[in-house]
Design a protein around this motif. Structure first.
Motif, PDB file in Angstrom:
ATOM      1  N   LYS A  55      54.784  29.056 -35.604  1.00 58.98           N
ATOM      2  CA  LYS A  55      53.598  29.861 -35.927  1.00 58.98           C
ATOM      3  C   LYS A  55      52.394  28.956 -36.184  1.00 58.98           C
ATOM      4  CE  LYS A  55      56.233  33.699 -37.907  1.00 58.98           C
ATOM      5  NZ  LYS A  55      56.635  34.412 -39.140  1.00 58.98           N
ATOM      6  N   SER A  56      52.621  27.845 -36.871  1.00 58.28           N
ATOM      7  CA  SER A  56      51.537  26.908 -37.150  1.00 58.28           C
ATOM      8  C   SER A  56      50.992  26.291 -35.865  1.00 58.28           C
ATOM      9  CB  SER A  56      52.040  25.814 -38.102  1.00 58.28           C
ATOM     10  OG  SER A  56      51.036  24.873 -38.372  1.00 58.28           O
ATOM     11  N   ILE A  57      51.901  25.883 -34.962  1.00 57.18           N
ATOM     12  CA  ILE A  57      51.463  25.295 -33.695  1.00 57.18           C
ATOM     13  C   ILE A  57      50.723  26.321 -32.853  1.00 57.18           C
ATOM     14  CG2 ILE A  57      52.277  24.317 -31.501  1.00 57.18           C
ATOM     15  CD1 ILE A  57      54.587  23.060 -33.055  1.00 57.18           C
ATOM     16  N   GLY A  58      51.157  27.585 -32.928  1.00 57.14           N
ATOM     17  CA  GLY A  58      50.523  28.639 -32.151  1.00 57.14           C
ATOM     18  C   GLY A  58      49.056  28.852 -32.482  1.00 57.14           C
ATOM     19  N   LYS A  59      48.618  28.355 -33.611  1.00 57.41           N
ATOM     20  CA  LYS A  59      47.192  28.441 -33.964  1.00 57.41           C
ATOM     21  C   LYS A  59      46.364  27.397 -33.219  1.00 57.41           C
ATOM     22  CE  LYS A  59      48.317  30.117 -38.618  1.00 57.41           C
ATOM     23  NZ  LYS A  59      48.314  29.803 -40.067  1.00 57.41           N
ATOM     24  N   LYS A  60      47.043  26.359 -32.716  1.00 57.61           N
ATOM     25  CA  LYS A  60      46.348  25.281 -32.013  1.00 57.61           C
ATOM     26  C   LYS A  60      46.565  25.351 -30.503  1.00 57.61           C
ATOM     27  CE  LYS A  60      47.791  22.400 -35.911  1.00 57.61           C
ATOM     28  NZ  LYS A  60      48.629  21.248 -36.310  1.00 57.61           N
ATOM     29  N   PHE A  63      50.254  29.952 -26.652  1.00 63.39           N
ATOM     30  CA  PHE A  63      51.476  30.062 -25.869  1.00 63.39           C
ATOM     31  C   PHE A  63      51.382  31.115 -24.774  1.00 63.39           C
ATOM     32  CE2 PHE A  63      53.602  28.861 -30.080  1.00 63.39           C
ATOM     33  CZ  PHE A  63      53.697  27.524 -29.730  1.00 63.39           C
ATOM     34  N   ALA A  64      50.544  32.126 -24.968  1.00 67.83           N
ATOM     35  CA  ALA A  64      50.531  33.284 -24.079  1.00 67.83           C
ATOM     36  C   ALA A  64      50.214  32.877 -22.644  1.00 67.83           C
ATOM     37  CB  ALA A  64      49.507  34.307 -24.570  1.00 67.83           C
ATOM     38  N   GLY A  65      50.789  33.614 -21.698  1.00 66.87           N
ATOM     39  CA  GLY A  65      50.463  33.420 -20.300  1.00 66.87           C
ATOM     40  C   GLY A  65      51.169  32.257 -19.635  1.00 66.87           C
ATOM     41  N   SER A  66      52.266  31.788 -20.200  1.00 66.71           N
ATOM     42  CA  SER A  66      52.974  30.675 -19.572  1.00 66.71           C
ATOM     43  C   SER A  66      54.477  30.880 -19.667  1.00 66.71           C
ATOM     44  CB  SER A  66      52.606  29.349 -20.251  1.00 66.71           C
ATOM     45  OG  SER A  66      53.086  29.308 -21.576  1.00 66.71           O
ATOM     46  N   GLY A  67      55.194  30.257 -18.742  1.00 65.31           N
ATOM     47  CA  GLY A  67      56.636  30.214 -18.865  1.00 65.31           C
ATOM     48  C   GLY A  67      56.998  29.283 -20.001  1.00 65.31           C
ATOM     49  N   VAL A  68      58.121  29.558 -20.682  1.00 65.11           N
ATOM     50  CA  VAL A  68      58.536  28.748 -21.832  1.00 65.11           C
ATOM     51  C   VAL A  68      59.930  28.185 -21.581  1.00 65.11           C
ATOM     52  CG1 VAL A  68      59.012  28.738 -24.310  1.00 65.11           C
ATOM     53  CG2 VAL A  68      57.157  30.137 -23.414  1.00 65.11           C
ATOM     54  N   ILE A  69      60.063  26.887 -21.838  1.00 64.77           N
ATOM     55  CA  ILE A  69      61.350  26.214 -21.709  1.00 64.77           C
ATOM     56  C   ILE A  69      61.509  25.325 -22.930  1.00 64.77           C
ATOM     57  CG2 ILE A  69      60.280  24.380 -20.310  1.00 64.77           C
ATOM     58  CD1 ILE A  69      62.918  24.211 -18.759  1.00 64.77           C
ATOM     59  N   CYS A  70      62.714  25.231 -23.471  1.00 58.98           N
ATOM     60  CA  CYS A  70      62.891  24.470 -24.705  1.00 58.98           C
ATOM     61  C   CYS A  70      64.195  23.687 -24.648  1.00 58.98           C
ATOM     62  CB  CYS A  70      62.874  25.394 -25.920  1.00 58.98           C
ATOM     63  SG  CYS A  70      64.350  26.422 -26.103  1.00 58.98           S
ATOM     64  N   SER A  71      64.342  22.779 -25.611  1.00 56.40           N
ATOM     65  CA  SER A  71      65.581  22.003 -25.711  1.00 56.40           C
ATOM     66  C   SER A  71      65.985  21.869 -27.163  1.00 56.40           C
ATOM     67  CB  SER A  71      65.401  20.607 -25.104  1.00 56.40           C
ATOM     68  OG  SER A  71      64.520  19.829 -25.889  1.00 56.40           O
ATOM     69  N   GLY A 139      71.440  32.458 -30.834  1.00 54.93           N
ATOM     70  CA  GLY A 139      70.827  33.654 -31.398  1.00 54.93           C
ATOM     71  C   GLY A 139      69.752  33.315 -32.413  1.00 54.93           C
ATOM     72  N   LYS A 140      70.000  32.327 -33.271  1.00 54.63           N
ATOM     73  CA  LYS A 140      69.008  31.915 -34.266  1.00 54.63           C
ATOM     74  C   LYS A 140      67.780  31.304 -33.608  1.00 54.63           C
ATOM     75  CE  LYS A 140      72.474  31.117 -37.873  1.00 54.63           C
ATOM     76  NZ  LYS A 140      73.246  30.101 -38.612  1.00 54.63           N
ATOM     77  N   LEU A 141      68.007  30.520 -32.556  1.00 55.22           N
ATOM     78  CA  LEU A 141      66.887  29.937 -31.819  1.00 55.22           C
ATOM     79  C   LEU A 141      66.015  31.043 -31.223  1.00 55.22           C
ATOM     80  CD1 LEU A 141      67.044  26.989 -29.305  1.00 55.22           C
ATOM     81  CD2 LEU A 141      65.927  29.109 -28.672  1.00 55.22           C
ATOM     82  N   LYS A 142      66.658  32.007 -30.563  1.00 57.13           N
ATOM     83  CA  LYS A 142      65.887  33.085 -29.935  1.00 57.13           C
ATOM     84  C   LYS A 142      65.135  33.912 -30.976  1.00 57.13           C
ATOM     85  CE  LYS A 142      68.511  33.614 -25.659  1.00 57.13           C
ATOM     86  NZ  LYS A 142      69.280  34.540 -24.799  1.00 57.13           N
ATOM     87  N   LYS A 143      65.746  34.111 -32.134  1.00 58.74           N
ATOM     88  CA  LYS A 143      65.074  34.857 -33.197  1.00 58.74           C
ATOM     89  C   LYS A 143      63.836  34.110 -33.680  1.00 58.74           C
ATOM     90  CE  LYS A 143      65.863  36.914 -37.776  1.00 58.74           C
ATOM     91  NZ  LYS A 143      66.863  37.105 -38.860  1.00 58.74           N
ATOM     92  N   ALA A 144      63.944  32.776 -33.809  1.00 57.62           N
ATOM     93  CA  ALA A 144      62.794  31.969 -34.219  1.00 57.62           C
ATOM     94  C   ALA A 144      61.665  32.087 -33.201  1.00 57.62           C
ATOM     95  CB  ALA A 144      63.205  30.511 -34.396  1.00 57.62           C
ATOM     96  N   PHE A 145      62.006  32.073 -31.922  1.00 60.61           N
ATOM     97  CA  PHE A 145      60.985  32.184 -30.884  1.00 60.61           C
ATOM     98  C   PHE A 145      60.394  33.591 -30.833  1.00 60.61           C
ATOM     99  CE2 PHE A 145      62.349  28.107 -29.735  1.00 60.61           C
ATOM    100  CZ  PHE A 145      61.498  27.579 -28.764  1.00 60.61           C
ATOM    101  N   LYS A 146      61.252  34.577 -31.048  1.00 61.71           N
ATOM    102  CA  LYS A 146      60.767  35.964 -31.020  1.00 61.71           C
ATOM    103  C   LYS A 146      59.724  36.200 -32.101  1.00 61.71           C
ATOM    104  CE  LYS A 146      62.461  40.751 -30.977  1.00 61.71           C
ATOM    105  NZ  LYS A 146      63.660  41.627 -31.103  1.00 61.71           N
ATOM    106  N   SER A 147      59.822  35.459 -33.219  1.00 60.75           N
ATOM    107  CA  SER A 147      58.862  35.633 -34.315  1.00 60.75           C
ATOM    108  C   SER A 147      57.444  35.254 -33.898  1.00 60.75           C
ATOM    109  CB  SER A 147      59.296  34.805 -35.531  1.00 60.75           C
ATOM    110  OG  SER A 147      59.127  33.413 -35.292  1.00 60.75           O
ATOM    111  N   VAL A 148      57.307  34.464 -32.820  1.00 61.65           N
ATOM    112  CA  VAL A 148      55.975  34.131 -32.305  1.00 61.65           C
ATOM    113  C   VAL A 148      55.788  34.718 -30.898  1.00 61.65           C
ATOM    114  CG1 VAL A 148      55.573  32.077 -33.689  1.00 61.65           C
ATOM    115  CG2 VAL A 148      56.857  31.867 -31.567  1.00 61.65           C
ATOM    116  N   LYS A 149      56.579  35.753 -30.630  1.00 59.88           N
ATOM    117  CA  LYS A 149      56.478  36.503 -29.370  1.00 59.88           C
ATOM    118  C   LYS A 149      56.743  35.626 -28.148  1.00 59.88           C
ATOM    119  CE  LYS A 149      53.476  40.068 -31.093  1.00 59.88           C
ATOM    120  NZ  LYS A 149      52.571  40.054 -32.133  1.00 59.88           N
TER     121      LYS A 149
END
Length: 300
Positions: A55-60, A63-71, A139-149
């Motif tokens: 959420k903090s990074i999302g202020k800078k 994220f919207a409008g892009s594909g997302v990939i994580c590790s 599941g926990k990872l996806k929940k964390a990501f879902k919190s920032v849409k």
């Protein structure tokens, strides 16, 4: 004809921080980057901390409008090498059984994937790298990501992403053996690739704050020798490339590079455009995120 612009958001989740980049795949160009420390917390609160820092990074970084990939760090997963007879028609079922034999718990409790390595090099056997992560962790990872849409389309292992960035930036060194190292203050991970294919990986603990460069060099030399010997490569016969937050300390990185044969700091921006010198100072810490972004076509 100019390549079409396509933005990817790549997020490398480590134990102590997040590295996030916005990357233009068409231009092979870095657009934005951020490294966000994770607060010290109890193990059960880790993914809540990840959600808070996203959420903090999302202020800078938008994220919207892009594909997302994580590790995630490879020590959060099980990474194994498996083999199956070339003539076996149901390769997936054989691999699933072999993977399950080495897991703590039923294979159904894990999310997993396989990919073939050394394709075409073996007649009688086919060789695969397998990665498995507990389904509740996913599941926990996806929940964390879902919190920032956000919904990550690809979840990778950091060492596999490190392999991607090496293959892009060091094409002239893909023949032979290379050891890619990802160093963090308490844990170092290393992956051995040969002729650009995955061979093996390893993890060793090392407390950077309590022990010095001399001890670290000894530990890394030992792990590099073990990995190289496992595929018949003599000590010093594999190049060693350093990445991770441990090597943003230039003096420490130089000491390690001078104490390990054939060693240097991996540069994720050799073939990837980045004109922001401030970002380049974090290059070792951003290497995994760049490797993820290079997989960005899978995130659309």
């Amino acid at each position: 004809m100019a390549k079409q612009s396509a933005l990817t958001t790549a997020i490398d989740i480590q134990r102590g921080y997040l590295s996030v980049i916005r990357f233009d795949r068409g231009m092979l160009s870095m657009q934005q980057a951020a490294v966000q420390p994770l607060p010290a917390c109890a193990p059960g609160a880790y993914w809540n901390a990840v959600a808070g820092e996203l959420k903090s990074i999302g202020k800078k970084i938008k994220f919207a409008g892009s594909g997302v990939i994580c590790s995630v760090p490879c020590d959060m997963a099980v990474v194994k090498t498996l083999e199956a007879d070339s003539g076996e028609r149901d390769q997936d079922e054989i691999l699933r059984w072999e993977l399950g034999a080495g897991l703590a718990g039923a294979v159904g409790e894990y999310a997993f994937d396989f990919y073939e390595v050394d394709p075409g090099d073996q007649v009688d056997r086919r060789r695969y790298a397998a990665a498995a992560m507990r389904a509740d962790t996913v599941g926990k990872l996806k929940k964390a990501f879902k919190s920032v849409k956000l919904n990550p389309h690809v979840i990778d292992i950091d060492l596999f992403a490190l392999t991607n960035v090496f293959q892009m930036n060091y094409r002239d060194r893909l023949s032979g053996a290379s050891i890619l190292v990802h160093g963090e203050p308490n844990c170092t991970k290393a992956v051995l690739i040969r002729d650009s294919s995955y061979v093996d990986c390893g993890v060793f603990g090392f407390d950077f704050f309590e022990r010095g460069a001399t001890d670290y060099i000894a530990a890394l030399n030992s792990e590099a020798s073990r990995l190289a010997a496992g595929c018949g490569v003599a000590q010093g016969g594999a190049g060693v490339y350093l990445a991770g937050s441990l090597f943003t300390d230039g003096r420490f990185a130089a000491s390690v590079a001078s104490g390990v044969q054939g060693c240097e700091v991996l540069d994720p921006f050799k073939s990837v455009h980045c004109d922001d010198e401030r970002i380049k100072t974090h290059a070792p810490q951003l290497a995994v995120a760049v490797g993820l972004a290079l997989r960005g076509d899978e995130a659309v």
